[in-house]
Scaffold this active site. Structure first.
Site, PDB file in Angstrom:
ATOM      1  CE  LYS A   5      -2.655 -13.023  -6.526  1.00  0.00           C
ATOM      2  NZ  LYS A   5      -1.684 -13.996  -6.895  1.00  0.00           N
ATOM      3  NE  ARG A   6       1.205  -5.110  -1.296  1.00  0.00           N
ATOM      4  CZ  ARG A   6       2.017  -4.060  -1.313  1.00  0.00           C
ATOM      5  NH1 ARG A   6       3.015  -4.031  -2.153  1.00  0.00           N
ATOM      6  NH2 ARG A   6       1.821  -3.035  -0.495  1.00  0.00           N
TER       7      ARG A   6
END
Length: 475
Positions: free
Chosen positions: A244-245
């Site tokens: 997600k990062r």
RNA sequence: GUCUCCAUCGUCCAGUGGUUAGGACACAGCUCUUUCAAGGCUGCGACACGGGUUCAACUCCCGUUGGAGACGCCA
């Protein structure tokens, strides 16, 4: 034996790009071998799992057209099944109750770590006497079940990596049942894969360390483990596991920006796999035909957005206008344009005029906005450069010639322009650029003559007149 | 830190003992042309390092270095 494979996402987030590729490879392998592709939702972590996420996973798979043959099955529906195996496992002497609390464990663990040693469960509860166990049970002390790992080596022959081996001293006596009597992942997976007769476990290579543990469960069950194929991970630009990062990793986010599912599938297929030649664009059927584990890379691959973009634009230009019409509709709607209110033939031409330029479906509305709406503002630089007296005077004459043109088609319009250029000796650009700015407000866009044909004679004359008679000139 | 996996252009893949190390994306330039995020052409650019094995290593073996992953009563 029929091949049976599964994709087993946990509904704790969106369908991740990496999971999508794992699903794809499972799908390809199943189709290639006339096997079954099964969807199993790993929701044993009840607290973090949700129905919404499950729906999103199913929707994502549907969008990718990775149709599953069985399922979705939910692990949470089978809680009792896992626990049912405990008595039989207990009989083998291969598992034992552990009464250590989180706090005790934490304390001992920290001590070991302080000494800079690797922590592994210290087997405090391994040799509890029958009496002690009885006493603890009587006192209703909570306990977990752990697997006893004997001395020796654990290995398996991975379809992609070959033999992978680990000394058992490196594997701890891991937990298979929590103190609330629910199975932990490694246990549930094995039982499910066994129960569902999974023949090939195809998953990310971040599962390699789990595999060693799972093999011990198979051993205690007295069951032959399935074949394993551990796929290299998809990496971000920093070469770390895509997360997600890292940016956009939700499959549906790609759909929402106007990536075609076929392009997306084609693109992720090529991260970690190659058809064997230098082909880049492949249909799903070709992929099925060509898929094999010895063409799967061992090395993790970076998700290159630029290449996805390129591939998507290829798929867009290769799509029919008719297909694009349907695909592009929601993007126009979101932009505030209802293309269904316009003549469909005209809209199809509009789509055709820019499909070679679009990278994403969401590019279409912007690229073609001036066909649907009046021009709100003219590109400043374009005005300065092209709306100058000497160019506009030609435009004025040309407008009259266009007025007399009955067949307002691309080729006829082009002929008028060519004739005019020839007659006056000016450069084509001197008349073409001003026309483009006058008709679209922009300095770039689709082929001018086609654009004029689509706009139609009336609209073209109207827009030209507006420019010629407005005070834009006086800027 | 421990264990495991991995190592060809910036990126994605070819290449499985003898190749001018190939293609694609990206990038740069040229070109076409009526513009462009389009088309065409060209260019830039890689076998991590050190030992072996071999007549011959990018290809096989070992080590080094580097990177990644896993080390949860998460999945």
């Amino acid at each position: 034996m029929t091949v049976r494979v599964r994709i087993a996402p946990s509904p704790t987030g969106y369908l991740h790009v990496g999971t999508a590729r794992t699903a794809l490879y499972n799908f390809l392998f199943a189709r290639k071998n006339n096997g079954k592709f099964i969807l199993r939702i790993e929701d044993t972590d009840v607290e973090r799992s949700s129905k919404e996420m499950t729906d999103i996973i199913i929707e994502s798979l549907k969008w990718l057209k990775l149709e599953y043959d069985e399922g979705p099955f939910f692990q949470s529906d089978y809680f009792s099944h896992y626990i049912d195996h405990i008595p039989e496992l207990e009989k083998t002497g291969g598992i034992y109750r552990c009464f250590c609390t989180h706090e005790e464990l934490e304390e001992r663990k920290n001590k070991v770590i302080e000494q800079k040693k690797a922590w592994k469960y210290d087997r405090k509860c391994l040799n509890l006497s029958k009496e002690e166990i009885e006493k603890n049970l009587q006192e209703k002390k909570p306990y977990v079940w752990r697997v006893f790992i004997p001395e020796g080596k654990t290995y398996f022959d991975d379809l992609i990596h070959g033999r992978i081996e680990k000394d058992n001293s490196e594997i701890e006596d891991f937990i298979i049942v929590r103190s609330d009597n629910t199975p932990v992942y490694n246990f549930a997976v094995v039982i499910d894969d066994y129960r569902m007769e999974i023949t090939h476990v195809i998953r990310g290579d971040d599962h390699i360390s789990n595999t060693f543990k799972q093999i011990h469960i198979y051993r205690l069950l007295g069951v032959k483990p399935p074949e394993f194929a551990h796929l290299p991970l998809i990496l971000d630009e920093n070469k770390a596991k895509l997360s997600k990062r890292s940016g956009t990793v939700s499959v549906l986010a790609f759909r929402d920006m106007g990536v075609l599912p076929e392009a997306f599938v084609n693109f992720i297929a090529l991260i970690g796999w190659s058809p064997g030649d230098n082909r880049e664009i492949l249909t799903i059927d070709e992929m099925i035909e060509l898929f094999s584990f010895d063409r799967v890379a061992k090395k993790g691959g970076v998700f290159d957005y630029k290449k996805l973009e390129w591939m998507n634009s290829k798929y867009i230009t290769n799509s029919s206008d008719e297909k694009l019409y349907e695909l592009v509709k929601p993007f126009y709607k979101e932009y505030g344009i209802d293309i269904e209110k316009f003549d469909k033939e005209k809209v199809l031409k509009i789509i055709f005029s820019v499909k070679e330029k679009a990278r994403y479906l969401k590019d279409f509305p912007y690229l073609t906005e001036f066909f649907f709406n009046d021009i709100k503002e003219y590109d400043k630089k374009g005005v300065e450069k092209h709306f100058v007296e000497e160019k506009l005077k030609h435009l004025k004459v040309l407008k009259e010639e266009l007025k007399n043109l009955d067949d307002f088609s691309e080729h006829e319009i082009e002929r008028v322009f060519k004739n005019y250029v020839e007659k006056t000796g000016i450069k084509g650009g001197d008349i073409i650029h001003p026309t483009r700015v006058a008709l679209s407000g922009r300095t770039e866009g689709p082929s001018l003559f086609l654009m004029m044909e689509i706009l139609g004679k009336d609209e073209v004359l109207k827009r030209l007149t507006k420019v010629l008679e407005s005070d834009i000139l006086k800027i």
